[in-house]
Design a protein around this motif. Structure first.
Motif, PDB file in Angstrom:
ATOM      1  N   TYR A 413       0.829  -1.200   0.000  1.00 13.13           N
ATOM      2  CA  TYR A 413       0.000   0.000   0.000  1.00 13.13           C
ATOM      3  C   TYR A 413       0.866   1.255   0.000  1.00 13.13           C
ATOM      4  CZ  TYR A 413      -3.355   3.488   1.667  1.00 13.13           C
ATOM      5  OH  TYR A 413      -4.129   4.604   1.790  1.00 13.13           O
ATOM      6  N   MET A 414       2.014   1.199   0.695  1.00 13.69           N
ATOM      7  CA  MET A 414       2.902   2.364   0.743  1.00 13.69           C
ATOM      8  C   MET A 414       3.467   2.679  -0.642  1.00 13.69           C
ATOM      9  SD  MET A 414       2.736   3.052   3.986  1.00 13.69           S
ATOM     10  CE  MET A 414       4.110   4.121   4.364  1.00 13.69           C
ATOM     11  N   MET A 415       3.879   1.660  -1.395  1.00 13.01           N
ATOM     12  CA  MET A 415       4.391   1.897  -2.733  1.00 13.01           C
ATOM     13  C   MET A 415       3.286   2.341  -3.676  1.00 13.01           C
ATOM     14  SD  MET A 415       7.058   2.120  -4.566  1.00 13.01           S
ATOM     15  CE  MET A 415       8.317   1.343  -3.544  1.00 13.01           C
ATOM     16  N   GLY A 416       2.068   1.868  -3.486  1.00  9.87           N
ATOM     17  CA  GLY A 416       0.953   2.335  -4.289  1.00  9.87           C
ATOM     18  C   GLY A 416       0.699   3.823  -4.117  1.00  9.87           C
ATOM     19  N   ASN A 417       0.859   4.323  -2.897  1.00 10.80           N
ATOM     20  CA  ASN A 417       0.715   5.760  -2.669  1.00 10.80           C
ATOM     21  C   ASN A 417       1.822   6.555  -3.365  1.00 10.80           C
ATOM     22  OD1 ASN A 417      -1.571   5.447  -1.096  1.00 10.80           O
ATOM     23  ND2 ASN A 417      -0.430   5.302   0.812  1.00 10.80           N
ATOM     24  N   VAL A 418       3.024   5.989  -3.412  1.00  9.49           N
ATOM     25  CA  VAL A 418       4.125   6.659  -4.111  1.00  9.49           C
ATOM     26  C   VAL A 418       3.805   6.796  -5.599  1.00  9.49           C
ATOM     27  CG1 VAL A 418       6.550   6.462  -4.751  1.00  9.49           C
ATOM     28  CG2 VAL A 418       5.828   5.904  -2.431  1.00  9.49           C
ATOM     29  N   ILE A 419       3.263   5.738  -6.183  1.00  9.24           N
ATOM     30  CA  ILE A 419       2.905   5.785  -7.606  1.00  9.24           C
ATOM     31  C   ILE A 419       1.874   6.877  -7.854  1.00  9.24           C
ATOM     32  CG2 ILE A 419       1.875   4.451  -9.490  1.00  9.24           C
ATOM     33  CD1 ILE A 419       3.014   1.932  -8.174  1.00  9.24           C
ATOM     34  N   ARG A 420       0.907   6.990  -6.968  1.00  9.20           N
ATOM     35  CA  ARG A 420      -0.126   8.021  -7.125  1.00  9.20           C
ATOM     36  C   ARG A 420       0.465   9.421  -7.046  1.00  9.20           C
ATOM     37  NH1 ARG A 420      -4.301   6.419  -2.527  1.00  9.20           N
ATOM     38  NH2 ARG A 420      -5.155   8.453  -3.124  1.00  9.20           N
ATOM     39  N   LEU A 421       1.470   9.606  -6.202  1.00 12.90           N
ATOM     40  CA  LEU A 421       2.004  10.951  -5.982  1.00 12.90           C
ATOM     41  C   LEU A 421       2.941  11.405  -7.095  1.00 12.90           C
ATOM     42  CD1 LEU A 421       2.374  13.429  -4.172  1.00 12.90           C
ATOM     43  CD2 LEU A 421       4.198  12.194  -2.996  1.00 12.90           C
ATOM     44  N   ILE A 422       3.897  10.554  -7.483  1.00 14.38           N
ATOM     45  CA  ILE A 422       4.928  11.008  -8.429  1.00 14.38           C
ATOM     46  C   ILE A 422       4.374  11.199  -9.831  1.00 14.38           C
ATOM     47  CG2 ILE A 422       6.755   9.896  -7.094  1.00 14.38           C
ATOM     48  CD1 ILE A 422       6.807   7.655  -9.122  1.00 14.38           C
ATOM     49  N   ARG A 423       3.160  10.708 -10.091  1.00  8.66           N
ATOM     50  CA  ARG A 423       2.571  10.888 -11.415  1.00  8.66           C
ATOM     51  C   ARG A 423       2.270  12.368 -11.701  1.00  8.66           C
ATOM     52  NH1 ARG A 423      -1.111   6.716 -11.406  1.00  8.66           N
ATOM     53  NH2 ARG A 423      -2.716   8.020 -10.462  1.00  8.66           N
TER      54      ARG A 423
END
Length: 508
Positions: A413-423
């Protein structure tokens, strides 16, 4: 450059803290009335503090609902009722409770009371008995909610530290499993368990992690996610360097590979470190599937990562600066789709991404049944209305939906949030500088990951520094007979999990 926040360092005691050290050495009063006043003053006389006098100069102190009432009545009060006991040693011998300690310090008595123990004071003695019969409420073990899998165990951690450790010992039945108990938080006094395998885990990593935890100087610790951020190598990075998991099987598998685990009392998520970047895209279910299927799923997750991050920026850059990369047969339907859209591609993409994030956050915060309905109905209604109103094009709506769907494939879930942010910053750079902006963002992220470490180990291991033999078991899930070596990331003492080349029987 690695950053360290100021609360990661324990400050030396100041002049004002000197009286606190003296208070820690205050001895127990031998007079019962004086001791009762001391306990009430130290605990601010709470309404749930029970003070029970027993004939023959004994007084019991405990917090209601924190102790096991059955053990209190049957094993303590029943053994002490109507029996003369003159010394704390004789009382200790009369009790049938395993955890009994005799102490003469007032602070130890107060700490034990608020932690669920019973304190027994003997009139005329400057000593008390600390009887641990704590009974903390916790939910039963259930299936993990955030890391579900089809094949494998269907049990997850709960909020009880003792229960979680017992589940781990059910998996690892070995005396080499080390369990160190630490305390964090001057006000919450939270228990933290540090677990690793003796003879496998690297001593330097264990000492480093232990030192980071003991050096923390803070008032409260309520969740393991807070602790993982405070002991990270780089707490200011958006990329997580430690894995949070609620699966005991994944936790134990990491411990047996030479990693170190941390469990926080009151949190259902355990911490695993060190962790590499590619391991955030691996699931425990990969070990339970055939290696060909598990490899395909791993490649699918990594492809979804790049698709989610770069698909929308590629669309924005192509329509803004680089029409030549669009196939000629695709130009006509693309132009017709965008004919009624008055906004530039960057504004159109950011608006849709913002709406998708709103729907995702609303669906996560609402109750389960309502959240699913809002996500599906809201996406269909808003998407259809936006296209008909000319706010966006059909093609971009499909691209945004694919990007959002791809971001859910990460098991973490933590890496999924990173994907959402850096986009979002990549979309902005693509709108201003096209493909040059995308490459600038890619180089910045790559340099950042190359400089990142997890508990001193390279974050991009085994690709940097390159280790050819381990690369094949990072993206590709190799057959289990070919995975005898433990990962070099952990620098384990015992390099082999089993014999690399089993002896084949001789042919007769």
């Amino acid at each position: 450059m690695q950053f360290k926040l100021p609360f990661n360092k324990k400050q030396p005691p100041s002049v004002e803290e000197a009286p606190i050290e003296k208070e820690n050495l205050v001895r127990v009063a031998n007079a019962t009335d004086h001791f009762i006043r001391s306990i009430k003053n130290a605990t601010n006389n709470p309404a749930d503090l029970i003070i029970k006098r027993i004939p023959s100069n004994l007084t019991l102190f405990y917090i209601d609902k924190l102790v096991d009432n059955q053990t209190l009545n049957n094993d303590i009060i029943a053994n002490l009722q109507n029996k003369p006991h003159e010394t704390p040693d004789s009382i200790e011998a009369a009790l049938s409770v395993p955890e009994v300690v005799i102490s003469s310090l007032l602070k130890e008595a107060i700490d034990c009371i608020v932690n669920g123990s019973v304190v027994i004071h003997v009139g005329g003695f400057s000593q008390v008995l600390l009887v641990n019969i704590a009974n903390r409420e916790s939910r039963a073990l259930a299936a993990p909610e955030n890391e579900s899998q089809v094949i494998g165990t269907q049990v997850g951690f709960n909020e009880s530290l003792s229960t979680n450790i017992s589940v781990i010992r059910r998996y690892i039945v070995c005396p080499d499993l080390c369990n160190e108990k630490l305390k964090i938080g001057t006000r919450t006094n939270t228990s933290v368990a540090l677990l690793y395998m003796n003879g496998i885990a690297n001593n330097q990593m264990v000492n480093t992690l232990r030192q980071r935890i003991t050096d923390l100087h803070l008032d409260e610790l309520l969740d393991s996610a807070v602790l993982s951020e405070m002991i990270d190598d780089n707490s200011l990075s958006v990329f997580p360097q430690m894995l949070l998991t609620e699966r005991p099987d994944r936790f134990c598998d990491a411990i047996l590979d030479g990693k170190i685990g941390i469990i926080v009392d009151g949190s259902s998520m355990a911490i695993i470190c060190p962790q590499s970047f590619t391991e955030f895209f691996q699931s425990q279910e990969d070990q339970n599937l055939r290696w060909q299927i598990a490899t395909f799923i791993r490649l699918l997750r990594l492809s979804a990562f790049f698709l989610s991050v770069y698909l929308t920026p590629f669309y924005v850059a192509a329509l803004t600066f680089h029409y030549e990369v669009i196939p000629q047969a695709f130009l006509v339907p693309l132009s017709e789709s965008r004919a009624l859209v008055p906004f530039p591609p960057i504004f159109e993409a950011l608006l849709l991404e913002f709406i998708i994030e709103l729907l995702r956050e609303a669906g996560a915060r609402l109750p389960t049944k309502i959240g699913q309905t809002i996500g599906i109905v809201g996406g269909i209604v808003i998407g259809t209305a936006a296209v008909q109103a000319g706010i966006t094009s059909n093609i971009l709506l499909i691209i945004i939906a694919l990007s959002a769907l791809a971001s859910f494939t990460s098991p973490s879930y933590m890496m999924g949030n990173v994907i959402r942010l850096i986009r979002f910053p990549i979309i902005i750079l693509a709108g201003f500088w096209g493909f040059y902006g995308i490459m600038l963002a890619f180089c910045f992220i790559l340099i950042h990951l190359l400089r990142q470490t997890s508990l001193g180990a390279p974050y991009l291991s085994p690709f940097y520094p390159p280790r050819m033999k381990e690369m094949r078991d990072s993206i590709i899930r190799m057959p289990i007979p070919l995975t005898a070596k433990r990962p070099a990331l952990t620098r384990a003492k015992d390099k082999n999990k089993f014999e690399p080349e089993p002896v084949k029987p001789e042919k007769s």
